[in-house]
Design a protein around this motif. Structure first.
Motif, mmCIF file in Angstrom:
data_model
loop_
_atom_site.group_PDB
_atom_site.id
_atom_site.type_symbol
_atom_site.label_atom_id
_atom_site.label_comp_id
_atom_site.label_asym_id
_atom_site.label_seq_id
_atom_site.Cartn_x
_atom_site.Cartn_y
_atom_site.Cartn_z
ATOM 1 N N GLN A 119 45.973 40.093 44.452
ATOM 2 C CA GLN A 119 45.869 41.038 45.577
ATOM 3 C C GLN A 119 44.759 42.075 45.352
ATOM 4 O O GLN A 119 43.956 42.329 46.243
ATOM 5 C CB GLN A 119 47.210 41.733 45.790
ATOM 6 C CG GLN A 119 47.212 42.586 47.062
ATOM 7 C CD GLN A 119 48.554 43.228 47.325
ATOM 8 O OE1 GLN A 119 49.304 43.511 46.396
ATOM 9 N NE2 GLN A 119 48.856 43.454 48.582
ATOM 10 N N ILE A 120 44.709 42.641 44.161
ATOM 11 C CA ILE A 120 43.675 43.662 43.932
ATOM 12 C C ILE A 120 42.283 43.016 43.861
ATOM 13 O O ILE A 120 41.283 43.635 44.203
ATOM 14 C CB ILE A 120 43.950 44.520 42.669
ATOM 15 C CG1 ILE A 120 44.059 43.665 41.415
ATOM 16 C CG2 ILE A 120 45.191 45.375 42.874
ATOM 17 C CD1 ILE A 120 44.236 44.477 40.128
ATOM 18 N N SER A 121 42.222 41.748 43.462
ATOM 19 C CA SER A 121 40.927 41.055 43.418
ATOM 20 C C SER A 121 40.369 40.812 44.814
ATOM 21 O O SER A 121 39.159 40.698 44.997
ATOM 22 C CB SER A 121 41.065 39.695 42.712
ATOM 23 O OG SER A 121 41.504 39.869 41.398
ATOM 24 N N GLY A 122 41.256 40.717 45.787
ATOM 25 C CA GLY A 122 40.805 40.458 47.158
ATOM 26 C C GLY A 122 40.637 41.718 47.983
ATOM 27 O O GLY A 122 40.255 41.662 49.151
ATOM 28 N N ALA A 123 40.924 42.880 47.384
ATOM 29 C CA ALA A 123 40.856 44.140 48.143
ATOM 30 C C ALA A 123 39.418 44.607 48.310
ATOM 31 O O ALA A 123 38.582 44.367 47.436
ATOM 32 C CB ALA A 123 41.654 45.214 47.408
ATOM 33 N N PRO A 124 39.121 45.277 49.439
ATOM 34 C CA PRO A 124 37.764 45.812 49.600
ATOM 35 C C PRO A 124 37.390 46.779 48.469
ATOM 36 O O PRO A 124 36.236 46.849 48.080
ATOM 37 C CB PRO A 124 37.825 46.552 50.948
ATOM 38 C CG PRO A 124 38.953 45.911 51.679
ATOM 39 C CD PRO A 124 39.943 45.495 50.642
ATOM 40 N N ALA A 125 38.373 47.497 47.945
ATOM 41 C CA ALA A 125 38.092 48.437 46.853
ATOM 42 C C ALA A 125 38.437 47.827 45.505
ATOM 43 O O ALA A 125 38.903 48.515 44.587
ATOM 44 C CB ALA A 125 38.876 49.733 47.065
ATOM 45 N N ALA A 126 38.211 46.518 45.368
ATOM 46 C CA ALA A 126 38.580 45.813 44.128
ATOM 47 C C ALA A 126 37.935 46.449 42.912
ATOM 48 O O ALA A 126 38.551 46.528 41.849
ATOM 49 C CB ALA A 126 38.172 44.350 44.229
#
Lengths: 501, 204
Positions: free
Chosen positions: B76-83
């Motif tokens: 999930q965090i890898s796919g976030a805009p603010a990764a």
């Protein structure tokens, strides 16, 4: 009579249907062509990854790849695949999605507008006329990719000033050309509309790409050498094109037809939309290195070059191991030159010292017209010299591949499997970008210039000493403060400039 | 913090080791990040084909991997805009806990993951990889970890860090000195930010 009328009605219906089908296919083709102009991913055009070439690519680096080397390298490679996809003949800037790269074909970026076409109203940018014999020249070189595309080349000046030229081993100059995508062109035209009276260039802020939906501005700088008379086996290693070359000194309006081979490629693209560095403190901290990068923060530069431009020489041992029979285009393997290098370019331990007074490697001498002797730099984040990487080494390396070696291998293996393509002979140098701290990446800590300067042997050949402005693309382009990090745009273009096709 | 939570973090350190030493794995996982938001199958592939299998750690006679929930959070965090901030933050927490926390508890104060502290050394790609390898060794080697964490002063800590060599790589003197200084001064947030920033660069 009734039968006849029914027959006529049937014919009319069939004609109407056929007309509708033709109209539909024309409209569909146009729609696809419009969508494909920017090469953004869509249902009809896949975005590739670093393993598989595809004709489309995303608008920006994003998500987990947005703050690390790997993300920018993957992006640079998928962009290389897409921009070198064979073009759809007759549709400038559009990839032919019904084919795949094989052998050698005209690339999409070659059909973008050129810098010269923007300024064709100016005397020094006018296209000369093709010679009368151009068609027979083309017919006599049937194995060179054509598809009705000819490069017009005249510029031989390097950006490093003093009208510096680069002379190859056949005593011909290297020629440079700049292409831009439609987004960059439209950004310029918008600036033109806003600035009707004044032709002076206002600050043009080029579009930055985003995800799958917005394509940003892209500029491609290419370097070409004349290979018309080169041995076929060697010539066929290059990505080739027909070029009409203007001799500024000749008393003619015609240019001269030649076969040219691509030796270098820079791709500057605005793809870094979420860098996040705040410049609010830059006024207080004058001279802070990161503040110097403000103008280039959304751009990245990736660089590629032909395998046999020049060898890596970091020490005397490397010089001993240079493949003498390889077709080096920018490196002289003659005994006299080797002796000169051996005597003047190494310290007592045999380590390269380019700054030594009589060392002529990577040196420009305006008094001499002879071929340059250029060496390739090898950054300390590589385990392999780029010229030593091939499909076999990439598949089964003796030493572990570094991350950058592996990225370089992606291009080699992608174009070596299934159907071979000339692009397997091009080496990824690296990509430069700015992170959320405002720092230029990749980071180097070595003090040796040849291990820390990112440069292309054909586009920045005369690098010898590391300075604050020469260690990479960003270090130089951040100084283009009037033009959003792009030096090539001198002023506003003439409206309705041709595509260059 | 439960035992399972520590096992997950150790498995994460194992994943970092794999990502830093296998360029093909890192390039492949990175190429999936832009697709995570729009393609659920890419999320599953990243978790089940790459993250979980490469987090495998041998414990006594068995092997453990990170849990699906833990891997889902990484995806999930890898796919976030603010990764670039979220992954920094996560990796900084994991590495600090596994390598430098004496009781292996996660310290209460979270790092922001946005920047590195002023004065921190700059790491080139080779040193970034060395950092991953040395933290990995500290996470799994009790003796090495205790020799760093029980060292009395900055010099001793720096020396203990400098002594660690993994796959022929070690941290340079500047980095060891800086880390040792921060550990002695208990600047936990600064250490987490530094570790997170460079672990993200070297492994994601």
């Amino acid at each position: 009579m009734i039968l006849s009328t029914a027959y006529e009605n049937l014919c009319m219906s069939i004609k109407t249907i056929i007309f509708a089908i033709i109209l539909h296919s024309i409209l569909l083709t146009e729609t696809i062509a419009d969508n494909l102009q920017d090469q953004l991913p869509s249902n009809s055009c896949s975005a590739g990854n670093m393993i598989t070439p595809e004709p489309c690519f995303t608008g920006s680096v994003s998500a987990g790849g947005s703050g690390n080397e790997q993300g920018f390298r993957n992006y640079g490679i998928t962009q290389f695949y897409a921009l070198n996809w064979p073009w759809l003949e007759g549709s400038a800037g559009v990839p032919n999605i019904k084919t795949t790269p094989k052998g050698d074909q005209i690339s999409v970026w070659q059909t973008w507008r050129t810098k010269s076409s923007l300024y064709s109203h100016k005397e020094n940018h006018k296209h000369p006329s093709l010679p009368k014999n151009h068609q027979s020249f083309i017919d006599n070189h049937a194995d060179v990719p054509y598809s009705k595309h000819i490069e017009f080349l005249q510029n031989t000046s390097l950006p490093t000033g003093d009208d510096q030229k680069l002379i190859d081993q056949t005593d011909n100059p290297i020629y440079f050309q700049i292409h831009m995508n439609n987004v960059a062109y439209q950004d310029l035209m918008k600036a033109k509309k806003k600035n009707k009276v004044n032709v002076t260039l206002p600050y043009v802020e080029f579009t930055v790409g985003s995800g799958d939906i917005i394509r940003g501005a892209i500029f491609v700088k290419s370097a070409w050498r004349i290979i018309t008379n080169m041995k076929t086996a060697h010539a066929k290693m290059y990505h080739r094109s027909f070029a009409c070359i203007e001799d500024k000194g000749a008393n003619t309006t015609e240019c001269k037809m030649e076969v040219v081979g691509l030796v270098g490629l820079h791709i500057a693209s605005k793809i870094n939309p979420i860098s996040g560095f705040s410049y609010k403190d830059c006024n207080k901290t004058e001279g802070k290195e990161t503040c110097l990068n403000k103008n280039a923060i959304e751009w990245s530069w990736s660089s590629f070059e032909f395998i046999y431009n020049a060898p890596v020489v970091r020490n005397e041992k490397d010089l001993n191991n240079v493949e003498k029979n390889a077709p080096w285009g920018l490196f002289n393997t003659g005994e006299a030159v080797e002796k000169q290098i051996r005597s003047n370019c190494f310290d007592k331990k045999g380590v390269l010292q380019l700054s030594k007074q009589h060392c002529t490697l990577n040196d420009f001498d305006s008094n001499k017209k002879e071929a340059a002797t250029i060496i390739r730099f090898m950054s300390d984040n590589r385990n392999y010299k780029p010229e030593n990487l091939d499909a076999k080494v990439c598949r089964d390396p003796v030493e572990p591949l570094s991350s950058l070696d592996y990225s370089t291998c992606n291009i080699i293996t992608a174009y070596s499997e299934k159907e071979e393509s000339v692009w397997k002979n091009y080496r990824f140098i690296d990509v430069q970008w700015i992170d959320q701290l405002g720092s230029i990446n990749p980071e180097y800590t070595s003090k040796q210039p040849d291990q820390t300067i990112i440069r292309n042997t054909s586009l920045e050949p005369y690098s010898r000493i590391k300075t604050v402005d020469n260690s990479g693309c960003v270090n130089c382009h951040r100084n283009a403060v009037k033009t959003d990090a792009i030096f090539s745009i001198e002023d506003l273009p003439k409206p309705n400039s041709n595509n260059g096709e | 913090m439960s035992k399972q939570s520590l096992i997950n973090d150790l498995c994460c350190m194992q994943l970092l080791y794999a990502q830093a030493t296998e360029p093909s794995l890192r390039a492949m996982t990175n190429s999936l990040y832009p697709e995570l938001q729009s393609k659920p199958e890419a999320r599953k592939k990243l978790r089940d084909s790459y993250y979980i299998p490469n987090s495998k750690v041998p414990i006594r006679s068995t092997e453990v991997t990170m849990s699906k929930d833990y891997a889902d959070n990484l995806v999930q965090i890898s796919g976030a805009p603010a990764a670039n901030i979220l992954v920094n933050q996560t990796l900084g927490e994991v590495a600090y806990r596994c390598a430098f926390s004496k009781d292996r508890q996660a310290p209460f104060v979270l790092a922001a993951g946005e920047s590195v502290p002023a004065g921190a050394p700059t790491l080139d790609e080779q040193q970034q990889q060395s950092l991953v390898l040395i933290l990995w060794r500290l996470a799994f080697d009790d003796d090495k970890r205790q020799s760093v964490n029980n060292a009395k002063d900055k010099n001793e800590k720096s020396g203990a860090l400098l002594d660690i060599e993994v796959d022929g790589q070690s941290l340079n003197q500047d980095t060891c000195d800086w880390l040792a200084g921060q550990l002695v001064d208990a600047k936990i947030v600064d250490i987490k930010n530094f570790l997170g920033f460079y672990l993200y660069k070297a492994t994601w």
